[in-house]
Design an enzyme around this catalytic site. Structure first.
Site, PDB file in Angstrom:
ATOM      1  N   LYS A 201      35.848  33.117  40.206  1.00  0.00           N
ATOM      2  CA  LYS A 201      36.641  34.025  41.027  1.00  0.00           C
ATOM      3  C   LYS A 201      38.106  33.674  40.826  1.00  0.00           C
ATOM      4  O   LYS A 201      38.568  32.599  41.206  1.00  0.00           O
ATOM      5  CB  LYS A 201      36.247  33.839  42.496  1.00  0.00           C
ATOM      6  CG  LYS A 201      36.973  34.735  43.459  1.00  0.00           C
ATOM      7  CD  LYS A 201      36.318  34.624  44.819  1.00  0.00           C
ATOM      8  CE  LYS A 201      37.037  35.385  45.884  1.00  0.00           C
ATOM      9  NZ  LYS A 201      36.390  35.229  47.190  1.00  0.00           N
TER      10      LYS A 201
ATOM     11  N   LYS B 189      34.652  37.728  38.723  1.00  0.00           N
ATOM     12  CA  LYS B 189      35.420  38.605  39.590  1.00  0.00           C
ATOM     13  C   LYS B 189      36.896  38.350  39.420  1.00  0.00           C
ATOM     14  O   LYS B 189      37.274  37.181  39.418  1.00  0.00           O
ATOM     15  CB  LYS B 189      34.992  38.286  41.027  1.00  0.00           C
ATOM     16  CG  LYS B 189      35.750  38.997  42.096  1.00  0.00           C
ATOM     17  CD  LYS B 189      35.244  38.578  43.443  1.00  0.00           C
ATOM     18  CE  LYS B 189      36.236  39.098  44.454  1.00  0.00           C
ATOM     19  NZ  LYS B 189      36.269  38.362  45.641  1.00  0.00           N
TER      20      LYS B 189
HETATM   21  C1  PBG Z   1      36.201  36.916  50.291  1.00  0.00           C
HETATM   22  C2  PBG Z   1      36.221  38.015  49.311  1.00  0.00           C
HETATM   23  C3  PBG Z   1      37.309  38.685  48.739  1.00  0.00           C
HETATM   24  C4  PBG Z   1      36.771  39.707  47.949  1.00  0.00           C
HETATM   25  C5  PBG Z   1      35.391  39.604  48.022  1.00  0.00           C
HETATM   26  N1  PBG Z   1      35.074  38.536  48.854  1.00  0.00           N
HETATM   27  C6  PBG Z   1      38.765  38.552  48.972  1.00  0.00           C
HETATM   28  C7  PBG Z   1      39.536  37.376  48.527  1.00  0.00           C
HETATM   29  O1  PBG Z   1      39.039  36.434  47.912  1.00  0.00           O
HETATM   30  O2  PBG Z   1      40.712  37.376  48.898  1.00  0.00           O
HETATM   31  C8  PBG Z   1      37.555  40.727  47.198  1.00  0.00           C
HETATM   32  C9  PBG Z   1      36.808  41.938  46.790  1.00  0.00           C
HETATM   33  C10 PBG Z   1      37.662  43.071  46.384  1.00  0.00           C
HETATM   34  O3  PBG Z   1      38.886  42.974  46.197  1.00  0.00           O
HETATM   35  O4  PBG Z   1      37.085  44.161  46.224  1.00  0.00           O
HETATM   36  N2  PBG Z   1      36.858  35.770  49.943  1.00  0.00           N
END
Ligand code: PBG
Length: 304
Positions: A176, A229
């Site tokens: 991520k 992601k």
């Molecule tokens: C929780 C989370 C996030 C997203 C999914 N789970 C936000 C982040 O890490 O700030 C983002 C998903 C999206 O932008 O569609 N941490």
């Protein structure tokens, strides 16, 4: 001669449940997307089922937040209640995935427990375990740890096994990146950090090896599915992970990627359907087995 086609069974639909909402609440930076009260989630999922889309991932916006994100693991928390209602209504017709993170539930908006101005990895793990077990007890099918704490997959696997949920799957947000493309999500989930940023726990986009290492660690810790992601700016990583590891791979076509397409389409500058199908096909072609996308329902309406 076309080899790669996006199917309904590739798609996972994200749903925001807002405990305070009485009716669907538009999300300004995500045109045509809404935060929903629980009753509307039932309607939304019925529409999904009618379109033959079976998998969803839930995100909660609680009515109260605190320092430790306790609503994330409350038995009557917004997500726990939603899961119960969905399972009561639809049973095994759907696969419910749940996000395990604290940023929507903490007053400071960080994904973990803050101590002396820093996110503390190990005390966060204890909370994430509770979140996972409470979601499993409510009836989740697959839990998805997304806080990017070191050791979170193993901690959650052990906690689930100890509570009798050894059959439950884990989809790890393994790679991520610290990305500007989460901006609209943070508006939707009200989860913007109050101070600092997420760069101490999310990854730097200039680094590929770190992502491969994170994926490998999560597989060793017990992940059943690994996730990358965002999706589009990281197609190279999707391709490499697919080539290197024999494990189901998910890609998250995140909120900012949705917004880019919607905004351009609203201006009449690109053809929305063509753009969506081309993008999702590229993510699948790169190697993703599952695509989490806000376009899932739209696609379900068009593809044959
Ligand atoms: C929780 C989370 C996030 C997203 C999914 N789970 C936000 C982040 O890490 O700030 C983002 C998903 C999206 O932008 O569609 N941490």
């Amino acid at each position: 001669m076309r080899k790669i086609r996006v199917n309904r069974s590739d798609l996972v639909y994200p749903i925001f449940v807002d405990e305070r909402a009485q009716k669907p609440m538009p999300i300004e930076s995500m045109p045509e997307y809404f935060r929903l009260p629980i009753e509307y989630v039932i309607k939304e999922v019925q529409q999904m089922i009618d379109l033959n889309i079976k998998a969803l991932i839930l995100f909660g916006v609680p009515s109260k937040k605190d320092e430790t994100g306790s609503q994330a693991f409350a038995t009557d928390g917004v997500i726990q209640r939603t899961i119960r209602e969905l399972k009561r209504e639809f049973g095994d017709q759907i696969v419910i995935m749940t996000d395990i993170c604290l940023c929507e539930y903490t007053t400071h908006g960080h994904c973990g427990i803050v101590k002396d101005g820093e996110v503390d990895n190990d005390s966060t793990l204890k909370i994430l375990e509770k979140v996972a077990v409470s979601q499993a007890q409510a009836g989740a099918d697959i839990v998805a740890p997304s806080a990017m704490m070191d050791g979170q997959v193993k901690a959650i696997r052990d906690a689930l096994d100890d509570s009798g949920f050894n059959h439950l799957g884990i989809m790890a947000y393994s790679a991520k990146y610290s990305s500007c493309f989460y901006g609209p999500f943070r508006e939707a989930a009200e989860s913007k950090p109050e101070f600092g940023d997420r760069k101490s726990y999310q990854m730097d986009y200039g680094n590929l090896n770190e992502a491969l290492r994170e994926v490998e660690l999560d597989i060793r810790e017990g992940a059943d599915i690994v996730m990358i992601k965002p999706a589009l700016p990281y197609l190279d990583l999707i391709y490499r992970v697919k080539a290197k590891f024999e494990i189901p791979l998910a890609a998250y076509n995140v909120s900012g990627e949705y917004t880019l397409v919607k905004a351009a389409a609203q201006k009449g500058w690109i053809d929305e359907k063509s753009a969506i199908l081309e993008i999702l096909t590229s993510i699948k072609r790169a190697g993703a087995d599952l695509i989490i996308t806000y376009f899932a329902k739209d696609v379900g309406k068009w593809i044959d």
